[in-house]
Write an enzyme that holds these catalytic residues in place. Structure first.
Site, PDB file in Angstrom:
ATOM      1  N   SER A 155      44.034  -0.416  -5.444  1.00  0.00           N
ATOM      2  CA  SER A 155      45.416   0.041  -5.448  1.00  0.00           C
ATOM      3  C   SER A 155      46.257  -0.844  -4.546  1.00  0.00           C
ATOM      4  O   SER A 155      45.770  -1.368  -3.531  1.00  0.00           O
ATOM      5  CB  SER A 155      45.415   1.474  -4.918  1.00  0.00           C
ATOM      6  OG  SER A 155      46.668   1.828  -4.430  1.00  0.00           O
ATOM      7  N   TYR A 199      42.912   8.917   1.032  1.00  0.00           N
ATOM      8  CA  TYR A 199      42.778   8.357  -0.323  1.00  0.00           C
ATOM      9  C   TYR A 199      42.878   6.826  -0.275  1.00  0.00           C
ATOM     10  O   TYR A 199      42.009   6.113  -0.779  1.00  0.00           O
ATOM     11  CB  TYR A 199      43.869   8.909  -1.265  1.00  0.00           C
ATOM     12  CG  TYR A 199      44.083   8.006  -2.449  1.00  0.00           C
ATOM     13  CD1 TYR A 199      43.148   7.970  -3.471  1.00  0.00           C
ATOM     14  CD2 TYR A 199      45.169   7.127  -2.499  1.00  0.00           C
ATOM     15  CE1 TYR A 199      43.303   7.087  -4.538  1.00  0.00           C
ATOM     16  CE2 TYR A 199      45.327   6.255  -3.556  1.00  0.00           C
ATOM     17  CZ  TYR A 199      44.398   6.235  -4.561  1.00  0.00           C
ATOM     18  OH  TYR A 199      44.534   5.353  -5.597  1.00  0.00           O
ATOM     19  N   LYS A 242      40.096   3.378  -0.952  1.00  0.00           N
ATOM     20  CA  LYS A 242      40.279   2.141  -1.735  1.00  0.00           C
ATOM     21  C   LYS A 242      40.017   0.922  -0.855  1.00  0.00           C
ATOM     22  O   LYS A 242      39.348  -0.028  -1.265  1.00  0.00           O
ATOM     23  CB  LYS A 242      41.692   2.078  -2.324  1.00  0.00           C
ATOM     24  CG  LYS A 242      41.966   3.153  -3.370  1.00  0.00           C
ATOM     25  CD  LYS A 242      41.012   3.062  -4.547  1.00  0.00           C
ATOM     26  CE  LYS A 242      41.160   4.174  -5.537  1.00  0.00           C
ATOM     27  NZ  LYS A 242      40.095   4.205  -6.541  1.00  0.00           N
TER      28      LYS A 242
END
Ligand code: UDP
Length: 347
Positions: A128, A153, A157
């Site tokens: 991301s 979150y 990544k």
């Protein structure tokens, strides 16, 4: 006839996973899907079959259950894995950090260990643009520093990329991380699109839900950013362009064209658009007025981010082709399909 090359798509009933499964099947790959349906619907498999005429293999397996995945791969040997399956709600990750780290990172480690042990040599990871944090310069390229993550979150990544970079140094594998900017829109068939189980939190689905009347209005978070109209700027990219980049990455790996064992690419259009520009483009395209109010900033939002796509364009030979109009029209058509599904469901 040459044997079709098999690809495992984890999270293949999800938003980007389902679009990628369609593109892979249409390019002649054999697709098998693993998904635990924690945020998606099993009927997406039917929709993929309707679009492509081919029903992908599917099993409802949690990637944290390593022995079940191992058994699945024994029965369905594959040459590559595209790994989409992960929790992805920023706000929820702040509430449930341990669940996010366990789910997203244990699944990743399990899969890479299985690749090592079963001789699967190609792996694509969904990353991301959140790894860039608030960029130091724009458009942001792959050489930019990775910043401390703003949420558990985003940290999954960042750590996921670190795990893969370190693992690639000792494994006989090609690994590619694709850093998505803001995927939006839906397939032209209107058979698949963003279809989460819970309430969507992203801009596009919220604009669509407001337009169709599921919500009385929507909020624009922040009006005092250092941008021309004061709202945040993002790089919105059509989900089918994102899906096609995965097919290109798979072909690059299978043809032995990777320049390094670990590679990463930005997947964006290179164009930054503000929240208000998106809303006004929707209004112009559909003739529907959006009831919005400008409110305070949302915690954790970066002010502006958009991609330098030159490396992906030249190295992958891939370029986003869909316009903002395509994104809006397909997202709106899909929202109308979703409305029909809900009406059927509530009868
Ligand atoms: N946004 C907004 N109202 C909403 C949802 C999102 O103003 O109801 C803004 C958000 O603050 C951000 C942009 O839209 O500036 C894109 O947000 P989204 O959640 O879609 O993606 P993100 O860039 O956070 O991954």
């Amino acid at each position: 006839m040459t044997k079709k090359r098999s690809i495992l798509v984890t999270g293949g009933t999800g938003y980007i996973g389902s679009h990628t499964a369609v593109e892979l099947i249409e390019k002649g790959y054999d697709v098998v899907i693993l998904d635990n349906l924690s945020n998606s619907h099993a009927e997406v498999i039917d929709s993929i079959e309707k679009i492509t005429g081919v029903r992908p293999g599917f099993a409802n397996i949690d990637l944290n259950n390593k022995s079940a995945v191992q058994e699945f791969l024994r029965i369905h040997p594959v040459e590559a894995i595209i790994h989409f399956a992960a929790f992805k709600a920023v706000g929820e990750s702040v509430e449930k950090p341990l669940e996010y780290y366990r789910n997203n990172l244990v699944a990743l480690i399990n899969l890479v260990e299985l690749c090592r042990d079963q001789g699967i040599r190609n792996f694509v990871f969904s990353s991301s643009c959140s790894v860039y944090g608030e960029p130091d310069y724009l458009p942001i390229d792959e050489a930019a520093p990775v910043k401390p993550a703003q949420s558990p979150y985003a940290n999954t990544k960042k750590i996921g990329e670190d795990i893969l970079r370190d693992a690639s140094a000792v494994l006989n594998m090609n690994i590619v991380s694709l850093r998505y900017f803001n995927p939006v829109g839906a397939h032209a068939s209107h058979q698949i699109g963003e279809y989460p189980l819970g309430t969507p939190l992203n801009l596009f689905p919220i604009v669509m839900q407001t337009a169709i009347g599921k919500r009385p209005g929507m909020k624009v978070f922040g009006q005092d950013y250092n941008t021309p109209d004061g709202s945040c700027i993002r790089d919105y990219i059509h989900v089918v362009d994102v899906a096609r980049a995965h097919v290109v990455a798979i072909r690059r790996m299978l043809e032995g064209k990777c320049k390094n064992k670990y590679e990463l690419f930005n997947l964006g259009t290179g164009t930054g658009l503000s929240v208000l520009e998106v809303i006004h483009a929707f209004e112009k395209s559909t003739g529907i007025k959006i009831n919005y109010s400008c409110v305070d900033r949302r915690a954790g939002d970066v002010e502006k981010v958009y991609a330098d796509t030159s490396y992906a364009n030249s190295e992958l030979g891939w370029k986003a082709e869909h316009s903002l109009e395509d994104m809006i029209r397909s997202a709106w058509a899909w929202e109308q399909e979703l409305q029909k599904k809900t009406m059927v469901g509530s009868k």
